[in-house]
Enzyme design. Structure first.
Site, mmCIF file in Angstrom:
data_model
loop_
_atom_site.group_PDB
_atom_site.id
_atom_site.type_symbol
_atom_site.label_atom_id
_atom_site.label_comp_id
_atom_site.label_asym_id
_atom_site.label_seq_id
_atom_site.Cartn_x
_atom_site.Cartn_y
_atom_site.Cartn_z
ATOM 1 N N ARG A 231 0.845 -1.179 -0.120
ATOM 2 C CA ARG A 231 -0.081 -0.107 0.077
ATOM 3 C C ARG A 231 0.870 1.242 0.114
ATOM 4 N NH1 ARG A 231 -3.252 -2.619 -1.749
ATOM 5 N NH2 ARG A 231 -5.631 -3.207 -1.150
ATOM 6 N N ASP A 255 4.630 -0.373 -7.228
ATOM 7 C CA ASP A 255 3.111 -0.573 -7.658
ATOM 8 C C ASP A 255 2.103 0.190 -7.324
ATOM 9 O OD1 ASP A 255 1.808 -2.278 -9.789
ATOM 10 O OD2 ASP A 255 0.896 -3.162 -7.699
ATOM 11 N N GLU A 260 -2.368 7.724 -5.039
ATOM 12 C CA GLU A 260 -2.696 7.071 -6.428
ATOM 13 C C GLU A 260 -4.188 7.176 -6.602
ATOM 14 O OE1 GLU A 260 -1.709 2.785 -5.333
ATOM 15 O OE2 GLU A 260 -3.719 2.189 -5.710
ATOM 16 N N HIS A 294 -0.748 -0.099 -9.610
ATOM 17 C CA HIS A 294 -1.536 -1.131 -8.832
ATOM 18 C C HIS A 294 -1.906 -2.395 -9.765
ATOM 19 C CE1 HIS A 294 -3.708 -1.178 -4.757
ATOM 20 N NE2 HIS A 294 -3.736 -2.434 -5.523
HETATM 21 P P1 NAI Z 1 -1.985 -11.451 4.803
HETATM 22 O O1 NAI Z 1 -3.129 -10.862 5.414
HETATM 23 O O2 NAI Z 1 -1.973 -12.883 4.269
HETATM 24 O O3 NAI Z 1 -0.427 -11.241 5.375
HETATM 25 C C1 NAI Z 1 -0.315 -9.943 5.830
HETATM 26 C C2 NAI Z 1 0.893 -10.112 6.778
HETATM 27 O O4 NAI Z 1 1.326 -8.823 7.287
HETATM 28 C C3 NAI Z 1 0.344 -10.816 8.090
HETATM 29 O O5 NAI Z 1 1.459 -11.842 8.295
HETATM 30 C C4 NAI Z 1 0.548 -9.863 9.366
HETATM 31 O O6 NAI Z 1 0.930 -10.327 10.519
HETATM 32 C C5 NAI Z 1 1.683 -8.910 8.734
HETATM 33 N N1 NAI Z 1 1.611 -7.478 9.197
HETATM 34 C C6 NAI Z 1 0.467 -6.780 9.759
HETATM 35 N N2 NAI Z 1 0.747 -5.529 10.198
HETATM 36 C C7 NAI Z 1 2.126 -5.316 9.890
HETATM 37 C C8 NAI Z 1 3.017 -4.557 10.307
HETATM 38 N N3 NAI Z 1 2.619 -3.341 10.756
HETATM 39 N N4 NAI Z 1 4.403 -4.670 9.767
HETATM 40 C C9 NAI Z 1 4.571 -5.879 9.192
HETATM 41 N N5 NAI Z 1 3.860 -7.055 8.948
HETATM 42 C C10 NAI Z 1 2.605 -6.757 9.137
HETATM 43 O O7 NAI Z 1 -2.145 -10.495 3.393
HETATM 44 P P2 NAI Z 1 -1.554 -10.811 1.977
HETATM 45 O O8 NAI Z 1 -2.633 -11.505 1.268
HETATM 46 O O9 NAI Z 1 0.092 -11.382 2.018
HETATM 47 O O10 NAI Z 1 -1.369 -9.295 1.539
HETATM 48 C C11 NAI Z 1 -0.313 -8.308 1.753
HETATM 49 C C12 NAI Z 1 -0.636 -7.004 1.325
HETATM 50 O O11 NAI Z 1 -0.466 -7.086 -0.179
HETATM 51 C C13 NAI Z 1 -2.220 -6.496 1.552
HETATM 52 O O12 NAI Z 1 -2.430 -6.308 2.650
HETATM 53 C C14 NAI Z 1 -2.303 -5.631 0.257
HETATM 54 O O13 NAI Z 1 -1.854 -4.439 1.055
HETATM 55 C C15 NAI Z 1 -1.173 -6.084 -0.562
HETATM 56 N N6 NAI Z 1 -1.881 -6.377 -1.878
HETATM 57 C C16 NAI Z 1 -1.795 -5.581 -3.013
HETATM 58 C C17 NAI Z 1 -2.067 -6.162 -4.270
HETATM 59 C C18 NAI Z 1 -1.551 -5.107 -5.636
HETATM 60 O O14 NAI Z 1 -2.210 -5.239 -6.627
HETATM 61 N N7 NAI Z 1 -0.526 -4.311 -5.448
HETATM 62 C C19 NAI Z 1 -3.115 -7.293 -4.270
HETATM 63 C C20 NAI Z 1 -3.295 -7.710 -3.330
HETATM 64 C C21 NAI Z 1 -2.643 -7.339 -1.947
#
Ligand code: NAI
Length: 330
Positions: A231, A255, A260, A294
């Protein structure tokens, strides 16, 4: 017949929704984003399918509830653009697609990493002009370097495996570490100090907004490469620009970008961007920055899953089953 209004339609969405829609469902595609001022087009629809930049605030929700809309089916994981409390008050069910393809995002992060480190964006432009010079294209081996990963969830873990495949040493920071992950967890401060490259895979929260700022950048290795597919607001863009200008940051693959909304996903090639977009304009102009809009999620597999899950959420609701992907007000 379930009548569905689909907003912010792009051709790649339409392809998969047209494929999965059933004879009992009728989708009307609108190119515009849903906003309070155009909410009247929802008259006569049962369901609204919306995306991340549709404006589902209390006013829009009140308006569409009055027109008989009973469900908002988000075709995204995030729901920060929906006033869930108001939707609950108006008896509108909200559902989302919790996961589509973590591989898509991890692989895009890898693409940004490789393109940044090996300067592929420059090579591509040069050879199109028949300039076969290699001056200025010196990169570095990923093998043996340290990758710092922030967030070890679904995407972060896949990215860890990819990095290990390249022979990198991987360290990670996550406030909720996984007990069984074969990776050394360190504090964010330690991660900044020790990483040659840092990649972000955590959600944006109130606590971690601008975790990349002047202070944390000062703590990073000289020439660090930053990759952000998570993000935009995790990174304070003015600090990133400063870090790149001082050469503390060696390269950035982005990305996502802090501001954005209104730009990414749209064709602005004929627009003159105003002063609010000055930092983005300066970043894009830098030779060691790559920006994609994105796009990390955008694979056939992810789009297929988004269409399938969104329509199944609607079918759960219409057929009186539990909507497993429902978003509730807490
Ligand atoms: P997930 O929920 O499986 O994993 C997120 C991880 O981040 C968890 O292990 C959590 O404990 C950890 N976390 C929470 N707060 C944190 C912090 N302050 N510092 C470090 N780690 C922290 O989520 P997933 O599916 O792996 O997605 C991660 C991120 O990717 C999403 O939140 C979203 O922002 C981004 N995303 C981007 C996309 C894109 O097209 N660019 C598409 C899908 C997701």
């Amino acid at each position: 017949m379930t009548k569905i209004a689909f907003f912010d339609t792009k051709e790649y969405d339409k392809k998969w929704f047209d494929k999965y829609v059933s004879d009992d469902e009728e989708i009307t595609y609108f190119e515009s984003r849903l906003k309070t001022r155009n909410a009247q087009v929802c008259q006569g629809f049962d369901v609204v399918i919306a995306f991340v930049n549709d404006e589902l605030n209390a006013d829009t929700i009140d308006a569409i509830a009055d027109m008989g809309v009973k469900m908002i089916a988000l075709r995204s994981a995030g729901f920060n653009n929906v006033d869930i409390k108001e939707a609950t008050k108006k008896n509108i069910i909200v559902a989302r697609v919790p996961a589509y393809s973590p591989y898509a995002v991890a692989e895009h992060a890898t693409a940004l990493l490789l393109a940044s480190v090996r300067k592929l964006h420059h090579s591509y432009v040069r050879t199109r002009e028949f300039n076969f010079s290699l001056n200025g294209l010196v990169g570095f081996d990923l093998h043996g370097k340290t990758m710092g990963i922030v967030g070890t969830g679904k995407i972060g873990c896949i990215f860890i495996d990819i990095c290990k495949g390249f022979g990198m040493k991987v360290i990670a920071y996550d406030p909720y570490p996984k007990a069984d992950l074969d990776c050394e967890y360190v504090s964010f401060e330690e991660l900044c100090k020790s990483s040659d490259m840092i990649s972000f895979h955590c959600p944006l929260t109130k606590e971690n907004k601008h975790m990349v700022n002047d202070e944390s950048i000062k703590n990073m290795k000289d020439g660090v490469v930053l990759i952000n597919t998570s993000r935009g607001a995790l990174v304070k863009s003015s600090a990133l620009l400063k870090g790149l200008r001082s050469k503390k940051i060696g390269a950035a693959g982005l990305d996502v970008y802090e501001e954005e909304a209104g730009l990414f996903f749209e064709d602005k090639s004929n627009a003159i961007l105003d002063h609010e977009n000055e930092i983005l304009t300066l970043l894009i102009a830098m030779p060691n920055v790559i920006v994609t809009s994105h796009q990390a999620f955008l694979t056939e597999e992810a789009l297929q899953k988004i269409a399938d899950t969104t329509l199944n959420n609607i079918r759960d609701f219409v057929n009186g089953r539990e909507v497993v992907n429902r978003v509730q007000h807490d």
